[in-house]
Design a protein around this motif. Structure first.
Motif, short mmCIF file in Angstrom:
data_model
loop_
_atom_site.label_atom_id
_atom_site.label_comp_id
_atom_site.label_asym_id
_atom_site.label_seq_id
_atom_site.Cartn_x
_atom_site.Cartn_y
_atom_site.Cartn_z
N THR A 245 19.53 37.10 -1.72
CA THR A 245 18.19 36.86 -1.90
C THR A 245 17.80 35.56 -1.66
N TRP A 246 18.17 34.65 -2.64
CA TRP A 246 17.95 33.21 -2.65
C TRP A 246 18.57 32.72 -1.35
N LEU A 247 19.71 32.91 -0.88
CA LEU A 247 19.99 32.48 0.27
C LEU A 247 19.01 32.56 1.56
N TRP A 248 18.76 33.96 1.54
CA TRP A 248 17.90 34.43 2.68
C TRP A 248 16.49 33.50 2.82
N VAL A 249 16.11 33.45 1.30
CA VAL A 249 14.77 32.47 1.21
C VAL A 249 15.02 31.25 1.54
N GLU A 257 10.08 28.60 8.30
CA GLU A 257 9.01 29.58 8.09
C GLU A 257 8.12 29.55 6.90
N ARG A 258 6.78 29.89 7.03
CA ARG A 258 5.95 29.59 6.05
C ARG A 258 5.32 30.80 5.66
N SER A 259 5.44 31.89 6.35
CA SER A 259 4.66 33.20 6.14
C SER A 259 5.27 33.91 4.87
N ALA A 264 9.57 37.91 2.95
CA ALA A 264 9.85 39.09 2.14
C ALA A 264 10.30 40.05 2.96
N GLN A 265 9.97 40.35 4.37
CA GLN A 265 10.53 41.31 5.12
C GLN A 265 11.92 41.06 5.54
N ALA A 266 11.96 39.91 5.75
CA ALA A 266 13.58 39.38 6.13
C ALA A 266 14.55 39.51 4.85
N ALA A 267 14.00 39.25 3.74
CA ALA A 267 14.84 39.03 2.70
C ALA A 267 14.89 40.46 1.88
N ILE A 269 12.38 41.72 0.25
CA ILE A 269 11.65 41.59 -1.11
C ILE A 269 10.38 42.49 -1.11
N GLY A 270 10.23 43.49 -1.92
CA GLY A 270 9.28 44.39 -2.07
C GLY A 270 7.98 43.94 -2.08
N ASN A 271 7.84 42.68 -2.95
CA ASN A 271 6.35 42.11 -3.20
C ASN A 271 6.42 40.75 -2.61
N PRO A 272 5.64 40.55 -1.58
CA PRO A 272 5.63 39.27 -0.82
C PRO A 272 5.23 38.05 -1.79
N LYS A 273 4.29 38.40 -2.85
CA LYS A 273 3.98 37.50 -3.89
C LYS A 273 5.22 36.86 -4.50
#
Length: 326
Positions: A245-249, A257-259, A264-267, A269-273
């Motif tokens: 997850t950390w690597l994807w982010v 990427e700023r969105s 969240a979708q690519a990694a 992650i259930g909650n974008p926040k």
């Protein structure tokens, strides 16, 4: 439908579902006549269970036959498959056949395919420790079920304290319910902190200690996790999930990427926040550092599966991982 297959490692919720099924189909006064538990190690357990499932119940209510920890969906000889084909379609509506297993059914087997046709199948898997949003949702649902009111901060504290341990979750919520009594006011963080036993030694904290290069703390957490009987392979699975997850982010940040929603979708992650906090965690790290962790974690997983001594293997690799971030 009189046939059920329950599977998964979450033994607590699976047992609750079994009890609920029994309450639904059995008459309390006829339980001793109509409820049969058949352990997997009993001779001819499956044949015995199938024969019992064809026997009409005595008195009131239905019959419940429970084949416990069956391996029918992992290994099914031809003679048993023949019996299944003969029996499953003709089990009477007054009889319920329940099969349970910790292991995921093998979809390639004809026995599994047959059960998919005739049975209701439910999964009872533990939420991975790194899926914190799902654990928070589980706490919220359990709190409603138990009947205890919590603030959002209190929910998050309970989730952090018990992790994915469902049995402890219900135990702690029952304690909170008794403490709250008939009060309408939700319990605040202070009350929860005093009453809930925090299982602070979790694998996510180990991942954080490695990320910070804190070797002493990481080694101590390994010892504490094993002392709490946390399976070593589950520890590794959590570390792999967290570092991926950390690597994807980090990769998406480097790509501009700023969105938060896209990240969240690519990694996954259930909650974008949560993306903002993950970005802060990897801000000072390089892609190469995060990439370097995955081969070491894979080596650790392979060595443990091959029978390596747990604490030695974990400590050695944790030291190597910490060195990456120092």
């Amino acid at each position: 439908m009189p046939i059920y297959l329950y599977w998964g490692e979450n033994e607590f919720t699976l047992q609750k579902a079994v009890a609920s099924l029994g309450d639904r189909v059995l008459d309390p006064q006829w339980v001793s006549f109509n409820y049969t538990q058949i352990p997997a190690d009993q001779p001819d357990a499956i044949i015995q269970g199938l024969n019992q499932a064809l026997t009409p119940p005595f008195g009131a209510g239905n019959r419940l036959v429970w084949l416990m920890q069956t391996t029918l969906c992992q290994n099914c000889p031809e003679d048993l498959l023949t019996e299944l084909n003969r029996t499953l379609p003709v089990i009477p509506e007054t009889c319920v056949l329940l099969l349970t297993s910790r292991t995921k059914p093998d979809g390639r087997l004809k026995s599994t395919q047959l059960l998919q046709k005739y049975a209701q199948i439910r999964e009872f898997s533990l939420i991975p420790p790194w899926k914190t949003e799902q654990i928070v949702q589980q706490v919220q649902q359990a709190a409603q079920e138990v009947g205890v009111k919590l603030t959002q901060k209190s929910v998050e504290l309970v989730a952090e304290s018990v992790g994915n341990n469902t049995r402890q979750l219900y135990s702690e919520l029952e304690k909170l319910r008794l403490y709250a009594g008939i009060a309408d006011k939700p319990l605040d963080v202070e009350a929860v902190a005093e009453l809930v036993q925090a299982n602070t030694q979790n694998s996510l904290q180990l991942a954080a200690a490695i990320r910070l290069g804190d070797t002493a703390k990481a080694i101590a957490l390994v010892a504490q996790l094993l002392a709490h009987n946390e399976p070593s392979l589950r520890i590794v699975a959590t570390l792999i999930g967290q570092f991926r997850t950390w690597l994807w982010v980090k990769l998406l940040m480097e790509a501009g990427e700023r969105s938060e929603r896209t990240i969240a979708q690519a990694a996954e992650i259930g909650n974008p926040k949560r993306v903002y906090f993950l970005q802060q965690e990897v801000k000072s790290l390089s892609v190469q550092q995060l990439v370097s962790t995955l081969p070491l974690l894979l080596e650790l997983e392979v060595s443990l599966k091959q029978g390596a001594e747990e604490i030695s293997a974990l400590q050695t690799k944790v030291i190597e991982l910490c060195c990456i971030f120092q």
